[in-house]
Write an enzyme that holds these catalytic residues in place. Structure first.
Site, PDB file in Angstrom:
ATOM      1  N   GLY A  45       0.827  -1.196   0.000  1.00 21.35           N
ATOM      2  CA  GLY A  45       0.000   0.000   0.000  1.00 21.35           C
ATOM      3  C   GLY A  45       0.865   1.251   0.000  1.00 21.35           C
ATOM      4  N   GLN A  50       2.988  10.110   0.969  1.00 19.30           N
ATOM      5  CA  GLN A  50       4.296   9.441   1.060  1.00 19.30           C
ATOM      6  C   GLN A  50       5.202   9.762  -0.126  1.00 19.30           C
ATOM      7  OE1 GLN A  50       2.366   5.414   2.023  1.00 19.30           O
ATOM      8  NE2 GLN A  50       4.289   5.321   3.139  1.00 19.30           N
ATOM      9  N   CYS A  94       5.566   0.125   7.215  1.00 18.57           N
ATOM     10  CA  CYS A  94       5.227   1.270   6.383  1.00 18.57           C
ATOM     11  C   CYS A  94       6.437   1.624   5.538  1.00 18.57           C
ATOM     12  CB  CYS A  94       4.843   2.454   7.275  1.00 18.57           C
ATOM     13  SG  CYS A  94       4.388   3.925   6.348  1.00 18.57           S
ATOM     14  N   LEU A  95       6.210   1.921   4.261  1.00 16.37           N
ATOM     15  CA  LEU A  95       7.340   2.246   3.381  1.00 16.37           C
ATOM     16  C   LEU A  95       8.027   3.542   3.808  1.00 16.37           C
ATOM     17  CD1 LEU A  95       5.856   1.242  -0.102  1.00 16.37           C
ATOM     18  CD2 LEU A  95       7.499  -0.028   1.303  1.00 16.37           C
ATOM     19  N   HIS A 136      -4.843   1.642   7.199  1.00 12.47           N
ATOM     20  CA  HIS A 136      -3.496   2.213   7.341  1.00 12.47           C
ATOM     21  C   HIS A 136      -3.282   3.327   6.307  1.00 12.47           C
ATOM     22  CE1 HIS A 136       1.087   1.528   7.754  1.00 12.47           C
ATOM     23  NE2 HIS A 136       0.973   2.323   6.716  1.00 12.47           N
ATOM     24  N   GLU A 137      -3.709   3.067   5.065  1.00 16.94           N
ATOM     25  CA  GLU A 137      -3.494   4.066   3.996  1.00 16.94           C
ATOM     26  C   GLU A 137      -4.382   5.290   4.189  1.00 16.94           C
ATOM     27  OE1 GLU A 137      -0.859   3.623   2.445  1.00 16.94           O
ATOM     28  OE2 GLU A 137      -0.664   1.502   2.924  1.00 16.94           O
ATOM     29  N   HIS A 140      -2.944   7.636   6.593  1.00 17.54           N
ATOM     30  CA  HIS A 140      -1.909   8.507   6.013  1.00 17.54           C
ATOM     31  C   HIS A 140      -2.525   9.815   5.503  1.00 17.54           C
ATOM     32  CE1 HIS A 140       1.982   6.488   5.947  1.00 17.54           C
ATOM     33  NE2 HIS A 140       1.449   5.362   5.520  1.00 17.54           N
TER      34      HIS A 140
END
Ligand code: NI
Length: 173
Positions: A45, A50, A94-95, A136-137, A140
């Site tokens: 994701g 991000q 998380c990226l 989660h996304e 963000h």
């Protein structure tokens, strides 16, 4: 085209993103770039902030390798419209917070509505990993990271590790 992923801490990861007014060609390019960036990372994701774009756009694909066809999903203005009382615990990463993982409790099922890349409204109920990922996304887009669910001490520890990582990366350039 792949885009660079911002690493926590970064003020852009703490902002509430603005809704997308209309799905334009520019936004479709952003969505394609986000999918490409996510797959290359690799990740399941990615949210627009991000990659430094403070608009409500997310990309995801939770199909595990070797478990069927990929399902690249792009959502504009995604919104959780219903959540189950039953919860689920997943070890999240998380990226923007590389190589740090922690268990987070979230509703097990969520109904989400969004605008797809053709500008059409969609709605679907997700569960399991998909439910965790979409929550989660969407977090963000509201400036919230998974580490915000952790105890302050653990969160500070991870943040310090990321500050160190960013210093190291800056030196390498
Ligand atoms: Ni993330």
């Amino acid at each position: 085209m792949k885009r660079p992923i911002l690493i926590h801490p970064d003020p852009r990861l703490k902002k509430v993103c603005v809704p997308v007014p209309d799905v334009s060609d520019e936004l479709r390019v952003l969505a394609d770039d986000m999918l490409e960036t996510m797959y290359a990372a690799p990740g399941i994701g990615l949210a627009a902030p991000q990659v430094g774009i403070l608009q409500r756009v997310i990309a995801m694909d939770c199909v595990k390798e070797g478990e069927g066809d990929a399902r690249p999903l792009v959502m504009f203005n995604p919104e959780v419209v219903a959540s189950s009382e039953e919860t689920n615990v997943y070890e999240e990463g998380c990226l923007s917070i590389p190589e740090q993982y922690a268990e987070v409790t979230r509703p097990k099922e969520v109904q989400v509505k969004w605008i797809d890349r053709d500008g059409h409204e969609q709605s679907e109920t997700f569960d399991g990993l998909w439910a965790t990922c979409v929550q989660h996304e969407i977090d963000h887009l509201n400036g919230k990271l998974f580490i915000d669910y952790l105890k302050p001490l653990k969160r500070q520890m991870i943040t310090r590790k990321m500050q160190k990582l960013k210093r190291e990366r800056a030196r390498e350039q």
